[in-house]
Design a protein around this motif. Structure first.
Motif, PDB file in Angstrom:
ATOM      1  N   ILE A  55       0.041  12.603 -19.227  1.00  0.00           N
ATOM      2  CA  ILE A  55       0.765  11.361 -18.954  1.00  0.00           C
ATOM      3  C   ILE A  55       0.632  11.086 -17.468  1.00  0.00           C
ATOM      4  O   ILE A  55       0.865  11.965 -16.646  1.00  0.00           O
ATOM      5  N   VAL A  56       0.244   9.871 -17.125  1.00  0.00           N
ATOM      6  CA  VAL A  56       0.102   9.471 -15.730  1.00  0.00           C
ATOM      7  C   VAL A  56       1.126   8.383 -15.456  1.00  0.00           C
ATOM      8  O   VAL A  56       1.119   7.342 -16.109  1.00  0.00           O
ATOM      9  N   MET A  57       2.012   8.631 -14.507  1.00  0.00           N
ATOM     10  CA  MET A  57       3.029   7.653 -14.153  1.00  0.00           C
ATOM     11  C   MET A  57       2.513   6.793 -13.011  1.00  0.00           C
ATOM     12  O   MET A  57       1.954   7.305 -12.046  1.00  0.00           O
ATOM     13  N   LYS A  58       2.704   5.486 -13.123  1.00  0.00           N
ATOM     14  CA  LYS A  58       2.311   4.551 -12.076  1.00  0.00           C
ATOM     15  C   LYS A  58       3.545   3.785 -11.636  1.00  0.00           C
ATOM     16  O   LYS A  58       4.446   3.564 -12.429  1.00  0.00           O
ATOM     17  N   ASP A  59       3.554   3.368 -10.378  1.00  0.00           N
ATOM     18  CA  ASP A  59       4.642   2.529  -9.901  1.00  0.00           C
ATOM     19  C   ASP A  59       4.521   1.170 -10.564  1.00  0.00           C
ATOM     20  O   ASP A  59       3.433   0.611 -10.690  1.00  0.00           O
TER      21      ASP A  59
ATOM     22  N   HIS B 252       7.531  -9.648 -28.116  1.00  0.00           N
ATOM     23  CA  HIS B 252       8.360  -9.396 -26.943  1.00  0.00           C
ATOM     24  C   HIS B 252       7.569  -9.743 -25.693  1.00  0.00           C
ATOM     25  O   HIS B 252       6.347  -9.650 -25.682  1.00  0.00           O
ATOM     26  N   SER B 253       8.271 -10.087 -24.655  1.00  0.00           N
ATOM     27  CA  SER B 253       7.589 -10.344 -23.392  1.00  0.00           C
ATOM     28  C   SER B 253       6.935  -9.062 -22.878  1.00  0.00           C
ATOM     29  O   SER B 253       5.963  -9.113 -22.138  1.00  0.00           O
ATOM     30  N   ASP B 254       7.456  -7.902 -23.292  1.00  0.00           N
ATOM     31  CA  ASP B 254       6.870  -6.633 -22.854  1.00  0.00           C
ATOM     32  C   ASP B 254       5.564  -6.319 -23.565  1.00  0.00           C
ATOM     33  O   ASP B 254       4.879  -5.373 -23.193  1.00  0.00           O
ATOM     34  N   ALA B 255       5.189  -7.072 -24.584  1.00  0.00           N
ATOM     35  CA  ALA B 255       3.928  -6.799 -25.286  1.00  0.00           C
ATOM     36  C   ALA B 255       2.765  -6.862 -24.301  1.00  0.00           C
ATOM     37  O   ALA B 255       1.825  -6.089 -24.403  1.00  0.00           O
ATOM     38  N   GLU B 256       2.835  -7.777 -23.324  1.00  0.00           N
ATOM     39  CA  GLU B 256       1.790  -7.835 -22.298  1.00  0.00           C
ATOM     40  C   GLU B 256       1.785  -6.557 -21.485  1.00  0.00           C
ATOM     41  O   GLU B 256       0.735  -6.016 -21.161  1.00  0.00           O
ATOM     42  N   HIS B 257       2.954  -6.059 -21.138  1.00  0.00           N
ATOM     43  CA  HIS B 257       3.050  -4.803 -20.384  1.00  0.00           C
ATOM     44  C   HIS B 257       2.478  -3.657 -21.209  1.00  0.00           C
ATOM     45  O   HIS B 257       1.763  -2.816 -20.710  1.00  0.00           O
ATOM     46  N   TRP B 258       2.792  -3.646 -22.501  1.00  0.00           N
ATOM     47  CA  TRP B 258       2.304  -2.577 -23.362  1.00  0.00           C
ATOM     48  C   TRP B 258       0.800  -2.628 -23.511  1.00  0.00           C
ATOM     49  O   TRP B 258       0.171  -1.625 -23.798  1.00  0.00           O
ATOM     50  N   SER B 259       0.207  -3.826 -23.328  1.00  0.00           N
ATOM     51  CA  SER B 259      -1.244  -3.923 -23.448  1.00  0.00           C
ATOM     52  C   SER B 259      -1.923  -3.089 -22.371  1.00  0.00           C
ATOM     53  O   SER B 259      -3.058  -2.682 -22.522  1.00  0.00           O
ATOM     54  N   GLU B 260      -1.225  -2.805 -21.285  1.00  0.00           N
ATOM     55  CA  GLU B 260      -1.764  -1.976 -20.212  1.00  0.00           C
ATOM     56  C   GLU B 260      -1.589  -0.490 -20.520  1.00  0.00           C
ATOM     57  O   GLU B 260      -2.231   0.343 -19.918  1.00  0.00           O
ATOM     58  N   ASN B 261      -0.695  -0.156 -21.430  1.00  0.00           N
ATOM     59  CA  ASN B 261      -0.511   1.247 -21.808  1.00  0.00           C
ATOM     60  C   ASN B 261      -1.689   1.703 -22.642  1.00  0.00           C
ATOM     61  O   ASN B 261      -2.499   0.908 -23.089  1.00  0.00           O
ATOM     62  N   ILE B 262      -1.746   2.969 -22.892  1.00  0.00           N
ATOM     63  CA  ILE B 262      -2.877   3.523 -23.618  1.00  0.00           C
ATOM     64  C   ILE B 262      -2.462   3.812 -25.050  1.00  0.00           C
ATOM     65  O   ILE B 262      -2.214   4.944 -25.416  1.00  0.00           O
ATOM     66  N   TYR B 263      -2.369   2.774 -25.858  1.00  0.00           N
ATOM     67  CA  TYR B 263      -2.157   2.980 -27.287  1.00  0.00           C
ATOM     68  C   TYR B 263      -3.530   3.262 -27.874  1.00  0.00           C
ATOM     69  O   TYR B 263      -4.458   2.481 -27.692  1.00  0.00           O
ATOM     70  N   GLN B 264      -3.655   4.406 -28.545  1.00  0.00           N
ATOM     71  CA  GLN B 264      -4.955   4.792 -29.061  1.00  0.00           C
ATOM     72  C   GLN B 264      -4.863   5.136 -30.536  1.00  0.00           C
ATOM     73  O   GLN B 264      -3.804   5.517 -31.029  1.00  0.00           O
TER      74      GLN B 264
END
Length: 135
Positions: A117-121, A61-73
């Motif tokens: 959880i930290v929300m960012k704009d 998905h194009s969102d995979a790049e966005h998810w790379s910024e999330n904290i999957y641990q």
């Protein structure tokens, strides 16, 4: 061969991200997670694991790049919806092998084990300033 899949499990290793060329279009992005799907059954005020399995989970998905910024641990609890896909291959000794992977449509982070959880704009493109309408 494929079939619908819905399961909960824990991420077992650091997520893997790959980009693949796509001609003149933006590259295709894939995220791969190694997940252990379990079968917890309530017992005596707790849970008993009655078997499970490990499976690679891929999401394209194009969102995979966005998810790379999330904290999957490692250890994070997730819910995966998608389909199982059977892959047949041969090992080095030319013996036929069979593997199943999960092609995910959606991956949700479950709140078990989440501490904060930290929300960012979300970064956005500059929007044109709206002028008030003339009366």
């Amino acid at each position: 061969m494929s079939t619908f899949f819905l399961g909960e499990g824990n991420i077992c290793s650091k997520p893997e991200f790959r980009s693949f060329p796509n001609g003149n279009n933006p590259p295709r992005t894939m995220m791969r997670l190694n997940v252990r799907f379990d079968n917890p059954v309530p017992k005596d005020g707790g849970y008993e694991d009655r078997g499970g399995f490990f499976a690679p989970v891929e999401i394209w998905h194009s969102d995979a790049e966005h998810w790379s910024e999330n904290i999957y641990q490692r250890g994070m609890r997730i819910l995966v919806e998608g389909r199982t896909v059977m892959q047949e291959w041969e090992d080095n000794d030319k013996k036929p092998r069979l593997t199943f992977k999960i092609e995910a449509r959606r991956i949700a982070i479950l709140p078990n084990r989440v501490v904060t959880i930290v929300m960012k704009d979300k970064p956005s493109q500059q929007e044109p300033e709206n002028e008030p309408p003339e009366l």
